[in-house]
Design a protein around this motif. Structure first.
Motif, mmCIF file in Angstrom:
data_model
loop_
_atom_site.group_PDB
_atom_site.id
_atom_site.type_symbol
_atom_site.label_atom_id
_atom_site.label_comp_id
_atom_site.label_asym_id
_atom_site.label_seq_id
_atom_site.Cartn_x
_atom_site.Cartn_y
_atom_site.Cartn_z
ATOM 1 N N ASP A 100 86.204 -17.326 46.230
ATOM 2 C CA ASP A 100 86.612 -16.533 47.384
ATOM 3 C C ASP A 100 85.376 -15.840 47.962
ATOM 4 O O ASP A 100 84.671 -15.124 47.255
ATOM 5 C CB ASP A 100 87.650 -15.499 46.946
ATOM 6 C CG ASP A 100 88.238 -14.727 48.112
ATOM 7 O OD1 ASP A 100 87.781 -14.929 49.252
ATOM 8 O OD2 ASP A 100 89.149 -13.916 47.867
ATOM 9 N N ARG A 101 85.122 -16.031 49.256
ATOM 10 C CA ARG A 101 83.908 -15.484 49.872
ATOM 11 C C ARG A 101 84.138 -14.138 50.541
ATOM 12 O O ARG A 101 83.225 -13.585 51.162
ATOM 13 C CB ARG A 101 83.348 -16.496 50.868
ATOM 14 C CG ARG A 101 82.972 -17.822 50.192
ATOM 15 C CD ARG A 101 82.480 -18.855 51.162
ATOM 16 N NE ARG A 101 81.246 -18.484 51.816
ATOM 17 C CZ ARG A 101 80.499 -19.318 52.530
ATOM 18 N NH1 ARG A 101 80.878 -20.583 52.650
ATOM 19 N NH2 ARG A 101 79.395 -18.907 53.109
ATOM 20 N N ARG A 129 94.741 -22.592 47.756
ATOM 21 C CA ARG A 129 95.107 -23.511 48.830
ATOM 22 C C ARG A 129 96.409 -23.050 49.475
ATOM 23 O O ARG A 129 97.305 -22.541 48.815
ATOM 24 C CB ARG A 129 95.258 -24.941 48.299
ATOM 25 C CG ARG A 129 93.943 -25.539 47.796
ATOM 26 C CD ARG A 129 94.075 -27.022 47.521
ATOM 27 N NE ARG A 129 92.799 -27.601 47.125
ATOM 28 C CZ ARG A 129 92.417 -27.799 45.877
ATOM 29 N NH1 ARG A 129 93.227 -27.457 44.887
ATOM 30 N NH2 ARG A 129 91.238 -28.319 45.607
ATOM 31 N N MET A 177 76.156 -24.159 49.822
ATOM 32 C CA MET A 177 77.482 -24.538 49.359
ATOM 33 C C MET A 177 77.682 -26.044 49.465
ATOM 34 O O MET A 177 77.084 -26.712 50.308
ATOM 35 C CB MET A 177 78.559 -23.817 50.181
ATOM 36 C CG MET A 177 78.447 -22.298 50.178
ATOM 37 S SD MET A 177 78.733 -21.567 48.547
ATOM 38 C CE MET A 177 80.516 -21.824 48.389
ATOM 39 N N ALA A 183 89.810 -19.073 45.570
ATOM 40 C CA ALA A 183 90.277 -19.287 46.946
ATOM 41 C C ALA A 183 91.446 -20.271 46.900
ATOM 42 O O ALA A 183 91.272 -21.472 46.732
ATOM 43 C CB ALA A 183 89.148 -19.849 47.811
ATOM 44 N N ALA A 189 87.155 -20.198 40.643
ATOM 45 C CA ALA A 189 87.606 -20.721 41.935
ATOM 46 C C ALA A 189 88.894 -19.995 42.275
ATOM 47 O O ALA A 189 89.975 -20.381 41.822
ATOM 48 C CB ALA A 189 87.834 -22.223 41.849
ATOM 49 N N SER A 221 90.329 -24.013 45.826
ATOM 50 C CA SER A 221 89.289 -24.844 46.434
ATOM 51 C C SER A 221 87.871 -24.422 46.078
ATOM 52 O O SER A 221 86.932 -25.193 46.251
ATOM 53 C CB SER A 221 89.448 -24.826 47.962
ATOM 54 O OG SER A 221 89.354 -23.501 48.454
ATOM 55 N N GLY A 222 87.681 -23.205 45.610
ATOM 56 C CA GLY A 222 86.335 -22.728 45.302
ATOM 57 C C GLY A 222 86.334 -21.213 45.221
ATOM 58 O O GLY A 222 87.389 -20.579 45.217
ATOM 59 N N ARG A 239 82.883 -29.281 49.611
ATOM 60 C CA ARG A 239 84.238 -28.980 49.123
ATOM 61 C C ARG A 239 84.458 -27.500 48.863
ATOM 62 O O ARG A 239 85.519 -27.092 48.400
ATOM 63 C CB ARG A 239 84.526 -29.772 47.847
ATOM 64 C CG ARG A 239 83.573 -29.475 46.715
ATOM 65 C CD ARG A 239 83.671 -30.539 45.626
ATOM 66 N NE ARG A 239 82.721 -30.275 44.558
ATOM 67 C CZ ARG A 239 83.061 -30.048 43.291
ATOM 68 N NH1 ARG A 239 84.330 -30.027 42.946
ATOM 69 N NH2 ARG A 239 82.142 -29.829 42.382
ATOM 70 N N GLY A 240 83.453 -26.661 49.140
ATOM 71 C CA GLY A 240 83.632 -25.222 49.041
ATOM 72 C C GLY A 240 83.125 -24.574 47.775
ATOM 73 O O GLY A 240 83.303 -23.372 47.575
ATOM 74 N N THR A 241 82.472 -25.336 46.905
ATOM 75 C CA THR A 241 81.907 -24.773 45.682
ATOM 76 C C THR A 241 80.425 -24.463 45.871
ATOM 77 O O THR A 241 79.792 -24.938 46.815
ATOM 78 C CB THR A 241 82.087 -25.748 44.507
ATOM 79 O OG1 THR A 241 81.500 -27.016 44.865
ATOM 80 C CG2 THR A 241 83.557 -25.947 44.190
#
Length: 495
Positions: free
Chosen positions: A413-414, A243, A426, A241, A239, A410-411, A429-431
């Protein structure tokens, strides 16, 4: 149980740390070299060999703690190493980096200091390497199946090692120039020297695992192309990404994310740089975030020679003892803990105005202000109550030439395109979403670790790697003898 009265006659004794004024002048591990072995047998004797060992339940790996405590107390290091490695691929990592939820679940901890489980684990792991009890274990035969593992953090490495040992041909893809993920560039050298990591990677190479560094899947190689080349893919990217802190002045120069700052300091230790371009030397540093990453920034800034370092924690200062009403044994309690970095900052008085060591508790950032050149110079904060509401009349201003944001992740990085190229479903919560068998919405693609679970502990990361390996092995062959210590929906013990 070697000494039935050990828990009554022997007090807890932790691995001693080097003197503060000595260790802040280098990047070596904070512990006194060689000081653990003389005390560890007696510490292992404190284990009561409980009929129901709650330390098992507190540890997601299911470590056989009473068994290897007994073996250590008897100086049977080979058997202890075998029992430890039966459930944990990398005990020298967890023995240094894990916050030890097993100790919170120790039955002795109901009314006494817990057994030093983490120290015993580190001692076994180090002795295993010293005495040659951790040789490569290549498979007897190959399955003819291939697996790509994306990410070389603890989850990716654990999954790769388990699958390689099961006979599959495994390639690990890492976007950075060196292997290890956050263990390489996020964890400072003073918490874990990187020769521990290099040693395991060499073991894995000898077992047959292949590694591809400087390769970002989704950017340097297409995710769909990779999926077509391998029988299965495991996403273990973590994770990453981070905050953000959305307050006025955030755009000022000198405000950085912790994971922009820490890798540069680690690259200095690796010899890539003479001096970090974000060095804290001579600067007033404020760290926003009270977790482990913030503490890592604290210890790093102290070693770089900061003029002052203050760490802000939005939560109130916890008590020294467990609150039995809200966090009863054997859950992991939120209590006041003094990490090596906090001990250093407290001894050196890096933040004279702090509540304790270098920390200001119940502190919320309001805004930043800077100079005419657009560089940050001050951080404005206010005290908050238990509901995070500002307390009137408590505003303060801290000097700040360098601000480090350590607010968690948060999860995944895209930005590299991996998730979108595979069309992965997904979670809100972004995972990455996955089913009960760790499988994602893309056929043959599995997800494990922080990328799917969310930000967690290293011991959970390794457990995820072992569990997803069993799921992939079952997918490829129809069955699996690999252990699966946890399921994708398991969570730590809480009230």
């Amino acid at each position: 149980m070697a000494d039935p009265k050990g828990f009554m006659t022997t007090p807890r004794q932790d691995w001693p740390r080097r003197p503060v004024d000595e260790r802040v002048r280098d990047w070596d591990e904070v512990y006194v070299p060689g000081a653990l072995l003389p005390i560890i047998n007696k510490q292992a004797d404190r284990c009561m060999d409980c009929g129901i060992p709650f330390c098992h339940e507190a540890c997601p790996l299911g470590n056989l703690i009473p068994e290897w405590n007994d073996l250590v107390s008897r100086d049977d290091w080979r058997a202890a190493a075998d029992r430890l490695h039966a459930t944990n691929n990398f005990p020298e990592f967890t023995g240094r980096l894990c916050p030890a939820p097993c100790e919170a679940g120790c039955v002795l901890a109901i009314n006494q200091p817990a057994v030093t489980i983490k120290n015993v684990e580190a001692a076994i792991a180090d002795r295993a390497w010293e005495l040659g009890f951790a040789p490569p274990r290549p498979p007897d035969r190959l399955s003819g199946r291939t697996v790509a593992v994306i990410g070389s953090g603890p989850t990716g490495l654990a999954a790769a090692q388990q699958l390689t040992r099961a006979g599959h041909t495994v390639a690990v893809f890492e976007k950075d120039d060196r292997l290890g993920g956050l263990m390489r560039y996020g964890i400072p050298e003073f918490k874990m020297e990187k020769h521990h990591l290099e040693r395991r990677i060499a073991q894995m190479r000898a077992e047959g695992t292949k590694f591809r560094t400087s390769t970002a899947v989704g950017r340097d190689i297409g995710a769909a192309e990779l999926r077509a080349r391998y029988d299965a893919v495991v996403i273990a990217t973590g994770a990453t990404a981070w905050r953000e802190l959305d307050v006025p002045g955030r755009e000022l120069a000198g405000i950085h994310q912790a994971m922009e700052y820490l890798p540069l300091a680690n690259r200095v230790c690796e010899g890539d740089l003479d001096v970090s371009p974000m060095s804290a030397a001579g600067k007033h540093v404020v760290i926003v975030g009270g977790g482990d990453t913030g503490a890592d920034c604290l210890g790093t800034a102290v070693r770089e020679g900061a003029a002052s370092v203050t760490q802000l924690d939005i939560y109130a200062q916890p008590g020294a003892e467990r609150d039995e009403d809200t966090e009863p044994w054997p859950t992991y309690p939120k209590i006041y803990r003094l990490s090596a970095a906090h001990e250093e900052a407290g001894t050196l008085r890096t933040a004279p105005a702090a509540d304790a060591d270098a920390r200001l508790f119940a502190a919320s950032t309001l805004r930043f202000t800077g100079d005419a050149g657009g560089r940050v110079r001050s951080l404005h904060l206010v005290e908050v109550d238990a509901e995070r509401r500002p307390v009137a009349g408590t505003g303060r201003t801290l000097p700040a030439d360098l601000v480090l944001l350590a607010l968690g992740f948060s999860g995944p990085d895209r930005a590299d395109g991996l998730v979108d190229q595979l069309g992965l479903a997904m979670e809100p919560r972004g995972t990455i979403a996955r089913d009960a068998g760790f499988a994602t919405s893309a056929p043959g693609v599995f997800a494990a670790g922080d990328a799917a679970r969310g930000q967690s502990l290293i011991v959970w990361a390794i457990a995820e790697g072992r569990a997803v390996a069993a799921a992939v092995d079952r997918h490829l062959t129809g069955s699996s003898r690999l252990p699966a210590p946890i399921g994708p929906y398991d969570r730590p013990m809480t009230v």
